[in-house]
Motif scaffolding. Structure first.
Motif, mmCIF file in Angstrom:
data_model
loop_
_atom_site.group_PDB
_atom_site.id
_atom_site.type_symbol
_atom_site.label_atom_id
_atom_site.label_comp_id
_atom_site.label_asym_id
_atom_site.label_seq_id
_atom_site.Cartn_x
_atom_site.Cartn_y
_atom_site.Cartn_z
ATOM 1 N N ALA A 97 0.828 -1.214 0.000
ATOM 2 C CA ALA A 97 0.000 0.000 0.000
ATOM 3 C C ALA A 97 0.862 1.265 0.000
ATOM 4 O O ALA A 97 0.615 2.206 -0.765
ATOM 5 N N LEU A 98 1.903 1.271 0.849
ATOM 6 C CA LEU A 98 2.741 2.454 0.933
ATOM 7 C C LEU A 98 3.556 2.665 -0.350
ATOM 8 O O LEU A 98 3.703 3.779 -0.840
ATOM 9 N N GLN A 99 4.074 1.577 -0.902
ATOM 10 C CA GLN A 99 4.906 1.711 -2.092
ATOM 11 C C GLN A 99 4.089 2.125 -3.314
ATOM 12 O O GLN A 99 4.582 2.822 -4.193
ATOM 13 N N SER B 268 3.329 9.799 -9.537
ATOM 14 C CA SER B 268 4.149 10.955 -9.911
ATOM 15 C C SER B 268 3.813 12.198 -9.091
ATOM 16 O O SER B 268 4.707 12.993 -8.752
ATOM 17 N N THR B 269 2.555 12.374 -8.738
ATOM 18 C CA THR B 269 2.174 13.532 -7.938
ATOM 19 C C THR B 269 2.803 13.480 -6.561
ATOM 20 O O THR B 269 3.296 14.500 -6.038
ATOM 21 N N LEU B 270 2.843 12.302 -5.983
ATOM 22 C CA LEU B 270 3.443 12.156 -4.667
ATOM 23 C C LEU B 270 4.955 12.365 -4.720
ATOM 24 O O LEU B 270 5.557 12.864 -3.759
ATOM 25 N N ARG B 271 5.567 11.970 -5.822
ATOM 26 C CA ARG B 271 7.003 12.234 -5.963
ATOM 27 C C ARG B 271 7.276 13.731 -5.991
ATOM 28 O O ARG B 271 8.266 14.209 -5.428
ATOM 29 N N CYS B 272 6.391 14.478 -6.634
ATOM 30 C CA CYS B 272 6.555 15.930 -6.661
ATOM 31 C C CYS B 272 6.403 16.527 -5.270
ATOM 32 O O CYS B 272 7.160 17.416 -4.864
ATOM 33 N N ALA C 27 -0.552 24.653 2.930
ATOM 34 C CA ALA C 27 -1.630 24.008 2.175
ATOM 35 C C ALA C 27 -1.662 22.506 2.418
ATOM 36 O O ALA C 27 -2.724 21.921 2.647
ATOM 37 N N VAL C 28 -0.486 21.865 2.381
ATOM 38 C CA VAL C 28 -0.421 20.420 2.577
ATOM 39 C C VAL C 28 -0.837 20.061 3.998
ATOM 40 O O VAL C 28 -1.612 19.123 4.225
ATOM 41 N N LEU D 124 2.477 12.642 5.380
ATOM 42 C CA LEU D 124 1.507 13.606 4.865
ATOM 43 C C LEU D 124 1.787 13.972 3.408
ATOM 44 O O LEU D 124 0.859 14.260 2.639
ATOM 45 N N TYR D 125 3.073 13.943 3.016
ATOM 46 C CA TYR D 125 3.449 14.267 1.644
ATOM 47 C C TYR D 125 3.485 13.025 0.743
ATOM 48 O O TYR D 125 3.781 13.129 -0.442
ATOM 49 N N GLY D 126 3.214 11.869 1.307
ATOM 50 C CA GLY D 126 3.091 10.655 0.507
ATOM 51 C C GLY D 126 4.377 9.942 0.178
ATOM 52 O O GLY D 126 4.380 9.072 -0.701
#
Length: 326
Positions: free
Chosen positions: A138-140, A146-150, A177-178, A219-221
């Protein structure tokens, strides 16, 4: 409970033999731990022989288990005398792969415990065996988006960061914001005219820099499994304090996975403190339904000195439920 049924909780399997009597052989019903169904069997000859093996089938053939485990045989009652095996690590394919001769005699009612310390999938092509715990899927899967990498890059490089977090041993840069969309508590700080809004600073001095970084990474994924595992108690406290429901649930599920005699009282206290009903129920079952209260008799007095009165009442009620006359 029948003589062939095995009860399981977390990584512990328990087989209660109510009356072995003159029988020379008995085999349990299948029970599931990990991705495999298992059997226990006992045979009485000169010794009591205990076997642990996976149920024949596709899973055990295509993904044979390498199990690291401890066995315990003990009589039933307050004066139980456990006979404990060394730690074994074996590739298990059938009933002949592991046989434990117990150099002791057990008559009537007794209990066999198997505690799985680790389970790996044996590699048929010669590569390293892969543990099924902890589950990283689930975590991986989130981390590959790609959004989480950003977002992770924004955190790690402080790109357009607009809030400073003071921890117990350092500072971190983050984004309002995050934080706001992740936690209603953080959102309230920046929405109303509070000091955090004016100063763009949050004080989280009850967390270390490292554990707070793990919180932000979640929180940032971009949190890594090993960081989550290492800091899960601190993350649980933060999830409760800042009302991050999904993180709180994730921590509870993780803490359910490895309950044992050395941590069950601590887990029970955490479950009570943070109102984790599933974890509390599992800890009480581990202690009373599975009889592990005898393994913590030296620690229980200290625990009662600090335990909440209502928690002690629940424990007493659990005792009455488990030990009520049949």
């Amino acid at each position: 409970m029948t003589d062939s049924k095995v009860e399981t909780i977390s990584r512990l399997a328990q087989w209660r033999i109510e009356n072995f009597g003159p029988c020379s052989y008995r085999r349990s019903d299948p029970f599931k731990v990990g991705i495999w169904n298992w059997h226990l069997s006992i045979e009485k000859n000169r010794y009591l022989y205990v076997r642990l093996f996976p149920e024949p089938g596709r899973a055990s053939k295509e993904q044979p288990p390498v199990a690291r485990f401890v066995l315990r045989v003990s009589n039933v009652g307050a004066n139980r005398r456990p006979y404990i095996s060394p730690v074994h690590e074996r590739l298990l394919r059938n009933s002949e792969d592991f046989v434990w001769p117990v150099d002791s005699t057990f008559h009537g009612r007794f209990i066999i415990d198997v505690e799985f310390l680790d389970l790996k999938i044996y590699s048929l092509n010669g590569s390293d065996s892969c543990s099924i715990w902890p589950n990283e899927i689930a975590l991986q899967s989130l981390a590959t988006n790609s959004t989480l990498r950003c977002l992770s890059r924004m955190l790690n490089e402080g790109i357009h960061a607009d809030v400073t977090i003071n921890t117990a041993d350092g500072t971190l840069a983050a984004h309002k914001a995050v934080l706001s969309v992740s936690s209603p508590v953080f959102g309230s700080m920046f929405l109303h005219d509070l000091k955090e809004k004016e100063s763009s600073t949050i004080n989280i001095e009850d967390m270390s820099l490292e554990s707070c970084m793990a919180l932000l990474s979640y929180l940032y994924g971009g949190i890594k499994q090993e960081d989550f595992w290492k800091h899960r108690l601190a993350l649980l406290g933060a999830a409760n304090k800042y009302d991050i429901a999904d993180l709180k649930e994730c921590c509870e599920e993780s803490l359910l996975e490895d309950i044992n005699s050395s941590n069950v009282l601590e887990r029970l206290q955490e479950a009570w403190l943070y109102q984790l009903d599933k974890l509390k129920k599992s800890c009480l079952m581990y202690l009373f339904d599975f009889g592990k209260i005898y393994d913590v008799r030296d620690e229980i007095s200290t625990f009662f000195l600090h335990a909440d009165r209502e928690l002690m009442i629940e424990m007493f009620q659990e005792v009455l439920t488990v030990w009520k006359p049949v």
